[in-house]
Write a protein that holds these residues in place. Structure first.
Motif, PDB file in Angstrom:
ATOM      1  N   MET A  91       0.818  -1.209   0.000  1.00 23.29           N
ATOM      2  CA  MET A  91       0.000   0.000   0.000  1.00 23.29           C
ATOM      3  C   MET A  91       0.856   1.265   0.000  1.00 23.29           C
ATOM      4  O   MET A  91       0.364   2.349  -0.242  1.00 23.29           O
ATOM      5  CB  MET A  91      -0.920   0.031   1.218  1.00 23.29           C
ATOM      6  N   ALA A  92       2.140   1.128   0.341  1.00 13.70           N
ATOM      7  CA  ALA A  92       3.020   2.298   0.343  1.00 13.70           C
ATOM      8  C   ALA A  92       3.586   2.560  -1.049  1.00 13.70           C
ATOM      9  O   ALA A  92       4.358   3.497  -1.238  1.00 13.70           O
ATOM     10  CB  ALA A  92       4.147   2.104   1.349  1.00 13.70           C
ATOM     11  N   HIS A  93       3.194   1.753  -2.023  1.00 10.19           N
ATOM     12  CA  HIS A  93       3.738   1.892  -3.371  1.00 10.19           C
ATOM     13  C   HIS A  93       3.431   3.276  -3.949  1.00 10.19           C
ATOM     14  O   HIS A  93       4.243   3.854  -4.661  1.00 10.19           O
ATOM     15  CB  HIS A  93       3.156   0.807  -4.270  1.00 10.19           C
ATOM     16  N   GLY A  94       2.250   3.802  -3.651  1.00  9.38           N
ATOM     17  CA  GLY A  94       1.894   5.133  -4.130  1.00  9.38           C
ATOM     18  C   GLY A  94       2.829   6.202  -3.600  1.00  9.38           C
ATOM     19  O   GLY A  94       3.026   7.241  -4.233  1.00  9.38           O
ATOM     20  N   GLU A  95       3.410   5.931  -2.430  1.00 11.42           N
ATOM     21  CA  GLU A  95       4.304   6.925  -1.835  1.00 11.42           C
ATOM     22  C   GLU A  95       5.627   7.022  -2.593  1.00 11.42           C
ATOM     23  O   GLU A  95       6.297   8.042  -2.536  1.00 11.42           O
ATOM     24  CB  GLU A  95       4.542   6.636  -0.358  1.00 11.42           C
ATOM     25  N   TRP A  96       6.005   5.973  -3.334  1.00  7.52           N
ATOM     26  CA  TRP A  96       7.205   6.091  -4.182  1.00  7.52           C
ATOM     27  C   TRP A  96       6.904   7.113  -5.284  1.00  7.52           C
ATOM     28  O   TRP A  96       7.764   7.880  -5.687  1.00  7.52           O
ATOM     29  CB  TRP A  96       7.615   4.768  -4.812  1.00  7.52           C
ATOM     30  N   LEU A  97       5.678   7.083  -5.755  1.00  3.64           N
ATOM     31  CA  LEU A  97       5.246   8.069  -6.759  1.00  3.64           C
ATOM     32  C   LEU A  97       5.385   9.478  -6.183  1.00  3.64           C
ATOM     33  O   LEU A  97       5.920  10.383  -6.817  1.00  3.64           O
ATOM     34  CB  LEU A  97       3.792   7.781  -7.115  1.00  3.64           C
ATOM     35  N   THR A 129       0.819  -7.848   4.905  1.00  2.00           N
ATOM     36  CA  THR A 129       1.643  -6.838   4.239  1.00  2.00           C
ATOM     37  C   THR A 129       0.795  -5.626   3.887  1.00  2.00           C
ATOM     38  O   THR A 129       1.256  -4.496   3.969  1.00  2.00           O
ATOM     39  CB  THR A 129       2.273  -7.369   2.943  1.00  2.00           C
ATOM     40  N   LEU A 130      -0.452  -5.883   3.550  1.00  2.00           N
ATOM     41  CA  LEU A 130      -1.352  -4.783   3.213  1.00  2.00           C
ATOM     42  C   LEU A 130      -1.474  -3.806   4.387  1.00  2.00           C
ATOM     43  O   LEU A 130      -1.317  -2.592   4.240  1.00  2.00           O
ATOM     44  CB  LEU A 130      -2.708  -5.378   2.848  1.00  2.00           C
ATOM     45  N   LEU A 131      -1.700  -4.345   5.585  1.00  2.00           N
ATOM     46  CA  LEU A 131      -1.885  -3.487   6.756  1.00  2.00           C
ATOM     47  C   LEU A 131      -0.592  -2.774   7.137  1.00  2.00           C
ATOM     48  O   LEU A 131      -0.590  -1.566   7.394  1.00  2.00           O
ATOM     49  CB  LEU A 131      -2.390  -4.313   7.934  1.00  2.00           C
ATOM     50  N   ALA A 132       0.514  -3.528   7.183  1.00  2.00           N
ATOM     51  CA  ALA A 132       1.772  -2.920   7.607  1.00  2.00           C
ATOM     52  C   ALA A 132       2.191  -1.821   6.643  1.00  2.00           C
ATOM     53  O   ALA A 132       2.594  -0.726   7.069  1.00  2.00           O
ATOM     54  CB  ALA A 132       2.855  -3.979   7.704  1.00  2.00           C
TER      55      ALA A 132
END
Lengths: 347, 308
Positions: free
Chosen positions: B44-50, B103-106
């Motif tokens: 879910m943090a993948h958007g934060e790389w953007l 992994t989704l929650l963390a």
């Protein structure tokens, strides 16, 4: 079972006397967090017992909240009058689907029936096609996003970004009346106790057993002849019902319902309370919602910036600590410590 | 007659905009599809790389002269995205393999922390990045086409071209390098790959970093066409996951195809209704589509009975 009954009684006593011990402000907060506890309780059913993680409980919470809020808006008006925000948005006639909500019984039943029906329909559609696990979670999340966007955009019909607020009275009682506030709190506490009690009873029925069976091995349960999709949809529907009830009560306590309570972020926060409470514990879900709610209130009023760090850290810790513990335990036993493989345990 | 032509032009422009959004979405979603297909990790943090990539472009824009900053911003976005992803993999994800919901929650927690950090560092308001002069113009197709006034901004063309080049680069990497071969091997059968001597943990880390890098690159490109805010990642992540589901989880080609399809459909729907209604209709269509093909557009075939 005996222990659960004692715990339930103890909780009943504490919840009953609390209004005399805390300030009215804290009492209102208690009511809200108990309402959130109902949502978390629903997630215990969906996730803890049926193995379905819904990231869209905000939708059902919101449906319950909006149903009651529509009634509160309409009951303050004389026939033919329109809610204030509709007037500002140039709406000239009350939409047909608003009108029945003037009736309190209709509004209250819709607050739980709408979410329960929607959850069941969605569940049957997806579970029949074996859309499960992560796929299901992600779809419910997208639904939560779509729902909140829809609410924001239809300003004239839903109050848009600000939501519905400025309620005067419910069932003829003024919100300003402290006695009414206390009564509302007791009603909420009673419903929460009822929900926990009936959950405990439901757990040991055939239904509860089948749910746990399919959580442990969906295909095995299917091969035994059970209609897995139906059971899962029923559990999801129960979670929707409880979330709708929670949303309605929350709206009564908070005096407002808005898209901020129904989007992705609140939906996932409901999940954290469930995890924190232990995802199979009905008591845990309610207690975690209560305690978490208070911590959140205090932290965000003292350090507004800190809350997101805190809740973020909480998510990571809650998940990571048990995982690390089990890894080390394995290491100690001499099992090759390269962690779990994707085919391992189903979350 | 003029009206019809105007509408055509409107749709053509809308489609073009949809294409540029779709290409950003494709870059984000491919990374997600990769880590999901390979490691069963929902990041879910993948958007934060953007978001990070976007802020890198902003920093480069502050420091370097206008004509050149973009040449630095793109690699910077890629590297920072990749490093951040690698860090997350080592610190958190590594311990959670095989537990997608955990992994989704963390990673959701990590994304909240990163958003707040960005808010503290760059302020809650979005920052804008001006396109370099060599990308500033538009191509007007009004004269050559019979459809009426169509104008294609160079910036958007650049974004589309960049995404296409990056995706082709990824395809070449997977096809022609040893590491790419190992990556495909691990995603097909982890145990078999491990027994053949492939260092699966290393492959996981590389794949994760690569996905993060692509998202960072997308962020640097996104900065050219939209403001960068602390929550910009969140507004893409849900769509990106929808793309992954629609494409068939784990299928990179499926993800790219689905991003294109979703971007174009959404642009068309937005032309017909409102932005928010388009989102709802789109989701409805996706759920309907899953009734027909529950495993997505290009599902990866498996004989496993239990699927994650």
């Amino acid at each position: 079972m005996q222990r659960s009954l004692v715990a339930l009684l103890l909780m009943a006593v504490v919840l009953t006397v609390l209004p005399f011990l805390v300030t009215p402000y804290d009492l209102s907060l208690m009511g809200r967090f108990l309402a959130v506890g109902l949502v978390a309780l629903g997630l215990v059913w969906a996730w803890g017992y049926a193995g379905i993680l819904s990231l869209g409980q905000g939708i059902f919470f919101g449906l319950g909240g909006y149903a009651i809020a529509m009634h509160l808006k309409l009951s303050a008006l004389s026939p033919g009058e329109l809610p204030d925000f509709m007037v500002w948005n140039g709406i000239e006639a009350l939409p047909w689907w608003w009108a029945p909500f003037r009736n309190p019984a209709f509004a209250m039943s819709m607050a739980v029936l709408l979410p329960a029906t929607l959850a069941f329909t969605l569940g049957i559609l997806l579970f029949r096609r074996r859309v499960t696990g992560v796929y299901f979670s992600l779809i419910t999340q997208a639904l939560a996003l779509a729902f909140s966007t829809l609410l924001i955009s239809q300003q004239g019909l839903t109050g848009g970004f600000n939501g519905l607020t400025n309620f005067a009275s419910f069932l003829g009682q003024s919100f300003a009346d402290p006695i009414f506030q206390r009564g509302l709190y007791w009603a909420t506490a009673l419903l929460v106790l009822l929900a926990i009690g009936s959950s405990l009873a439901l757990r040991s029925t055939h239904f509860g057993l089948v749910l746990r069976a399919l959580r442990e091995g969906e295909n095995r349960t299917r091969f035994l002849g059970y209609d897995v999709a139906l059971y899962k949809a029923a559990a999801f529907s129960l979670a929707g019902f409880l979330a709708g009830l929670g949303g309605a009560l929350f709206t009564l306590h908070a005096g407002v319902v808005s898209p901020a309570f129904v989007g992705v972020q609140p939906s996932i926060e409901f999940v954290i309370w469930t995890v924190l409470g232990g995802k199979e514990s009905f008591f845990g879900a309610v207690l975690a919602s209560l305690l978490g709610g208070f911590v959140r209130d205090r932290v965000s009023s003292l350090f507004p910036d800190l809350w997101l760090y805190l809740v973020g850290g909480l998510f990571v810790l809650v998940v990571l600590l048990p995982a690390l513990r089990s890894t080390y335990r394995k290491g100690a036993k001499g099992v090759q410590g390269h962690g779990r493989l994707p085919q391992g345990r189903r979350a | 007659m003029n009206d019809i032509m105007g509408e055509w032009a409107f749709f053509a422009n809308q489609t073009f905009n949809g294409l540029s959004v779709a290409s950003i979405l494709a870059l984000v979603a491919v990374g997600l599809a990769m880590s999901f297909g390979l490691q069963r990790v929902i990041n879910m943090a993948h958007g934060e790389w953007l978001m990070l990539g976007g802020y890198m472009a902003y920093l480069a824009h502050q420091v370097l002269p206008l004509p050149l900053y973009l040449l630095a911003a793109l690699p910077l976005g890629f590297v920072v995205g990749a490093l951040a992803a690698l860090l997350l993999e080592v610190a958190v994800i590594r311990h959670l393999y095989g537990r997608p919901l955990e992994t989704l929650l963390a990673t959701w927690g990590v994304s909240l922390i990163l958003q707040q950090a960005a808010r503290n560092a760059f302020g809650p308001v979005g920052v804008e990045v001006a396109a370099p002069t060599w990308l500033a113009g538009t191509i007007h197709l009004g004269e050559i086409s019979l459809l009426g006034e169509i104008s294609l901004p160079w910036v958007r063309l650049f974004v589309i071209g960049l995404a296409a080049a990056a995706l082709m680069g990824l395809a070449a990497f997977l096809r022609h390098t040893t590491l790419g071969l190992q990556l495909r091997a691990v995603s097909q059968n982890r145990e078999m790959a491990a027994s053949l001597g492939i260092h699966t943990r290393g492959v996981d880390a590389v794949a994760f970093a690569l996905g993060g890098g692509l998202a960072g690159l997308a962020g640097a490109a996104l900065a050219l066409i939209a403001p960068v805010t602390p929550t910009v990642g969140q507004s893409y992540i849900v769509d990106a996951f929808l793309v992954v589901i629609l494409g068939g989880v784990g299928s990179l080609g499926g993800a790219a195809l689905a991003a294109l399809l979703l971007g174009l459909t959404s642009a068309t729907l937005q032309g017909l209704t409102s932005v928010s209604l388009a989102k709802v209709i789109l989701l409805f269509l996706v759920v309907l589509f899953l009734q027909l093909r529950p495993r997505g557009l290009l599902p990866s075939r498996t004989r496993a009975l239990e699927e994650v």
